[in-house]
Design a protein around this motif. Structure first.
Motif, mmCIF file in Angstrom:
data_model
loop_
_atom_site.group_PDB
_atom_site.id
_atom_site.type_symbol
_atom_site.label_atom_id
_atom_site.label_comp_id
_atom_site.label_asym_id
_atom_site.label_seq_id
_atom_site.Cartn_x
_atom_site.Cartn_y
_atom_site.Cartn_z
ATOM 1 N N LEU A 238 -82.261 -13.228 -15.961
ATOM 2 C CA LEU A 238 -81.160 -12.744 -15.999
ATOM 3 C C LEU A 238 -80.314 -13.120 -14.756
ATOM 4 C CD1 LEU A 238 -80.507 -12.659 -19.423
ATOM 5 C CD2 LEU A 238 -80.378 -14.251 -18.438
ATOM 6 N N ASP A 239 -80.741 -12.264 -13.930
ATOM 7 C CA ASP A 239 -80.478 -11.894 -12.192
ATOM 8 C C ASP A 239 -80.401 -12.918 -11.617
ATOM 9 O OD1 ASP A 239 -79.959 -8.972 -12.939
ATOM 10 O OD2 ASP A 239 -81.462 -7.882 -12.294
ATOM 11 N N LEU A 240 -81.241 -13.229 -11.969
ATOM 12 C CA LEU A 240 -81.788 -14.434 -10.986
ATOM 13 C C LEU A 240 -80.812 -15.567 -11.122
ATOM 14 C CD1 LEU A 240 -85.561 -14.640 -10.177
ATOM 15 C CD2 LEU A 240 -83.962 -13.976 -8.730
ATOM 16 N N ALA A 241 -80.254 -15.457 -12.095
ATOM 17 C CA ALA A 241 -79.468 -17.279 -12.518
ATOM 18 C C ALA A 241 -78.447 -17.213 -11.835
ATOM 19 C CB ALA A 241 -79.510 -16.876 -14.044
ATOM 20 N N PRO A 242 -77.074 -15.631 -11.569
ATOM 21 C CA PRO A 242 -76.300 -16.094 -10.591
ATOM 22 C C PRO A 242 -76.599 -17.330 -9.024
ATOM 23 C CG PRO A 242 -76.036 -14.525 -11.979
ATOM 24 C CD PRO A 242 -77.653 -14.890 -12.282
ATOM 25 N N ILE A 243 -78.332 -16.708 -8.501
ATOM 26 C CA ILE A 243 -78.472 -16.727 -7.368
ATOM 27 C C ILE A 243 -79.127 -18.340 -7.368
ATOM 28 C CG2 ILE A 243 -80.400 -16.470 -5.743
ATOM 29 C CD1 ILE A 243 -80.877 -13.744 -6.664
ATOM 30 N N GLY A 244 -79.587 -18.704 -8.452
ATOM 31 C CA GLY A 244 -79.938 -20.256 -8.617
ATOM 32 C C GLY A 244 -78.749 -20.962 -8.392
ATOM 33 N N ILE A 245 -77.967 -20.401 -9.580
ATOM 34 C CA ILE A 245 -76.687 -21.638 -9.768
ATOM 35 C C ILE A 245 -75.705 -21.267 -7.731
ATOM 36 C CG2 ILE A 245 -74.011 -21.515 -10.380
ATOM 37 C CD1 ILE A 245 -76.051 -20.218 -12.906
ATOM 38 N N ALA A 246 -75.723 -20.356 -7.112
ATOM 39 C CA ALA A 246 -75.094 -20.455 -5.999
ATOM 40 C C ALA A 246 -75.464 -21.427 -5.626
ATOM 41 C CB ALA A 246 -75.044 -18.818 -5.694
ATOM 42 N N ALA A 247 -77.584 -21.227 -5.565
ATOM 43 C CA ALA A 247 -77.906 -22.097 -4.655
ATOM 44 C C ALA A 247 -77.446 -23.964 -4.625
ATOM 45 C CB ALA A 247 -79.087 -21.494 -4.085
ATOM 46 N N MET A 248 -77.568 -23.959 -5.988
ATOM 47 C CA MET A 248 -77.773 -25.269 -6.756
ATOM 48 C C MET A 248 -76.209 -25.822 -6.171
ATOM 49 S SD MET A 248 -77.570 -26.748 -10.606
ATOM 50 C CE MET A 248 -77.875 -24.989 -10.386
ATOM 51 N N ARG A 249 -74.663 -24.891 -5.545
ATOM 52 C CA ARG A 249 -73.644 -25.632 -5.373
ATOM 53 C C ARG A 249 -73.584 -26.005 -4.436
ATOM 54 N NH1 ARG A 249 -70.685 -21.386 -8.792
ATOM 55 N NH2 ARG A 249 -70.238 -22.228 -10.919
ATOM 56 N N LYS A 250 -74.793 -24.834 -3.112
ATOM 57 C CA LYS A 250 -74.772 -25.294 -1.880
ATOM 58 C C LYS A 250 -76.061 -26.365 -1.322
ATOM 59 C CE LYS A 250 -71.814 -21.632 -0.312
ATOM 60 N NZ LYS A 250 -70.238 -21.801 0.436
ATOM 61 N N GLY A 251 -76.212 -26.225 -2.868
ATOM 62 C CA GLY A 251 -77.489 -27.749 -2.245
ATOM 63 C C GLY A 251 -78.928 -27.347 -2.218
ATOM 64 N N LYS A 252 -78.850 -25.840 -1.726
ATOM 65 C CA LYS A 252 -80.289 -25.171 -1.180
ATOM 66 C C LYS A 252 -81.178 -24.725 -2.417
ATOM 67 C CE LYS A 252 -78.104 -23.971 2.731
ATOM 68 N NZ LYS A 252 -78.574 -24.786 4.100
ATOM 69 N N LEU A 253 -80.689 -24.738 -3.769
ATOM 70 C CA LEU A 253 -81.620 -24.800 -4.583
ATOM 71 C C LEU A 253 -83.112 -26.245 -4.525
ATOM 72 C CD1 LEU A 253 -82.010 -23.432 -7.315
ATOM 73 C CD2 LEU A 253 -81.476 -25.740 -8.562
ATOM 74 N N PRO A 254 -84.285 -24.808 -4.349
ATOM 75 C CA PRO A 254 -85.599 -25.924 -4.234
ATOM 76 C C PRO A 254 -86.048 -26.810 -5.411
ATOM 77 C CG PRO A 254 -85.755 -23.875 -3.455
ATOM 78 C CD PRO A 254 -84.450 -23.459 -4.509
ATOM 79 N N PRO A 255 -86.471 -27.920 -4.604
ATOM 80 C CA PRO A 255 -86.918 -28.878 -5.917
ATOM 81 C C PRO A 255 -87.236 -27.853 -7.353
ATOM 82 C CG PRO A 255 -88.483 -28.892 -3.679
ATOM 83 C CD PRO A 255 -87.429 -28.288 -3.294
#
Ligand code: SF4
Ligand code: FES
Length: 326
Positions: free
Chosen positions: A286-303
């Motif tokens: 759950l701690d990682l979720a905000p990091i994942g969401i922030a990365a997605m917003r910036k188009g940086k989420l790995p595939p």
């Protein structure tokens, strides 16, 4: 006309000063210029400043021969023993030298730091031999080979340079630090010590222990005695894994990294994050979720599904040849 050898050298110094007697402590930079012998060290120049220009400058030294470890300071941003650092080597063209107290440690005054936190870190690893028995007669001797193996770590003079420039300690004061881990390695490798497994387990499980090193190499770079603390930390990790200590995010991170590159020829960063946290560790995920969401917003989420590298077969062959040799 025969050339004459210069008898003095002009040294320009910019020194970070700190006066704890001022309300809240006062920090400022002060510049000095001194003439010293051409073979002088940075320490010689600082002593010249103190003796000729400004008796209020605080600095610490003792042996002046890189033995006692008391003259660690930052020279141009990097920790060094100033008694071992010749001015011509760091300012070959008369450049101004920037001198600061060592980092990651409490500054007492000017260039003098307190070694309290350094020795607290060292004490965390119980830095003394704990044999299972004491011979009734004579000494408990160890083979020459086993003692030679310890030489790297035993060369440590407790100067604190590695701690000063450790990039993990800069952001996490709980990290046990490179000097303490190199010291711990010395006892896990000593055949006379009976606490090897316990030491490895503690350093493996401990928050701020062996897995918190990010392998930046700074400690190896600045250690004046060739202790190479990061190499010792890597050996501690290997020993801890061999002893069966695998339930840590550090170990899972290493394993996931290894397997993902082996399988795909490149790193699967999404899987790496989840594997490191542990698939059943819900609070950490759950701690990682905000990091994942922030990365997605910036188009940086790995595939989510890893792409295989075109050369992944070659990478697999490389793995195979290394594994076959091991
Ligand atoms: Fe100094 Fe090297 Fe020991 Fe660190 S490991 S305290 S840099 S001698
Ligand atoms: Fe002793 Fe520099 S004064 S190591």
């Amino acid at each position: 006309m025969p050339e004459t050898t210069p008898t003095t050298m002009h040294v320009k110094l910019k020194i970070k000063r700190f006066d704890p007697a001022e309300a809240g402590g006062k920090t400022w930079w002060q510049e000095y210029e001194v003439d010293v012998h051409p073979d002088s060290t940075v320490l010689d120049s600082l002593i010249e400043v103190r003796e000729q220009n400004d008796g209020t400058l605080a600095l610490r030294c003792a042996c002046r021969a890189s033995i006692c470890g008391s003259c660690g300071m930052k020279v141009n941003g990097s920790a060094k023993l100033v008694c071992k650092t010749r001015v011509v080597d760091v300012a070959p063209n008369g450049e101004q030298l920037t001198i600061e107290p060592m980092g990651n440690q409490h500054v007492v005054k000017d260039l003098v730091i307190s070694l309290d936190s350094f020795f607290s870190q060292i004490n965390r690893v119980e830095p003394f031999l704990q044999p299972s028995f004491v011979p009734e007669q004579g000494e408990y001797t160890a083979s020459n080979d086993s003692m030679e193996n310890l030489l790297t770590s035993m060369n440590c003079i407790m100067c604190g340079c590695c701690v000063s420039d450790c990039t993990v300690l800069e952001v996490d004061a709980n990290f046990i630090g490179p000097a303490a881990l190199a010291k711990a390695w010395r006892f896990t490798e000593d055949p006379r010590d009976s606490k090897r497994d316990e030491r490895l387990k503690n350093l493996n499980d401990e928050d701020g222990g062996m897995w918190d090193c990010t392998r930046c190499m700074k400690c190896v770079e600045v250690c004046p005695k060739g202790v190479a603390p990061m190499d010792r930390i890597m050996e501690l990790r290997e020993a801890a894994i061999e002893a069966g200590n695998t339930n840590t995010s550090g170990y899972r991170h290493t394993e996931s990294f290894y397997n993902s590159v082996k399988k795909n020829g490149r790193l699967d960063e999404t899987r790496l994050a989840i594997d490191s946290a542990g698939w059943t560790n819900i609070p950490r995920l759950l701690d990682l979720a905000p990091i994942g969401i922030a990365a997605m917003r910036k188009g940086k989420l790995p595939p989510l599904m890893p792409h295989k590298s075109e050369d992944h077969k070659k990478v697999k062959d490389l793995y195979k040849s290394v594994e076959d040799e091991a």
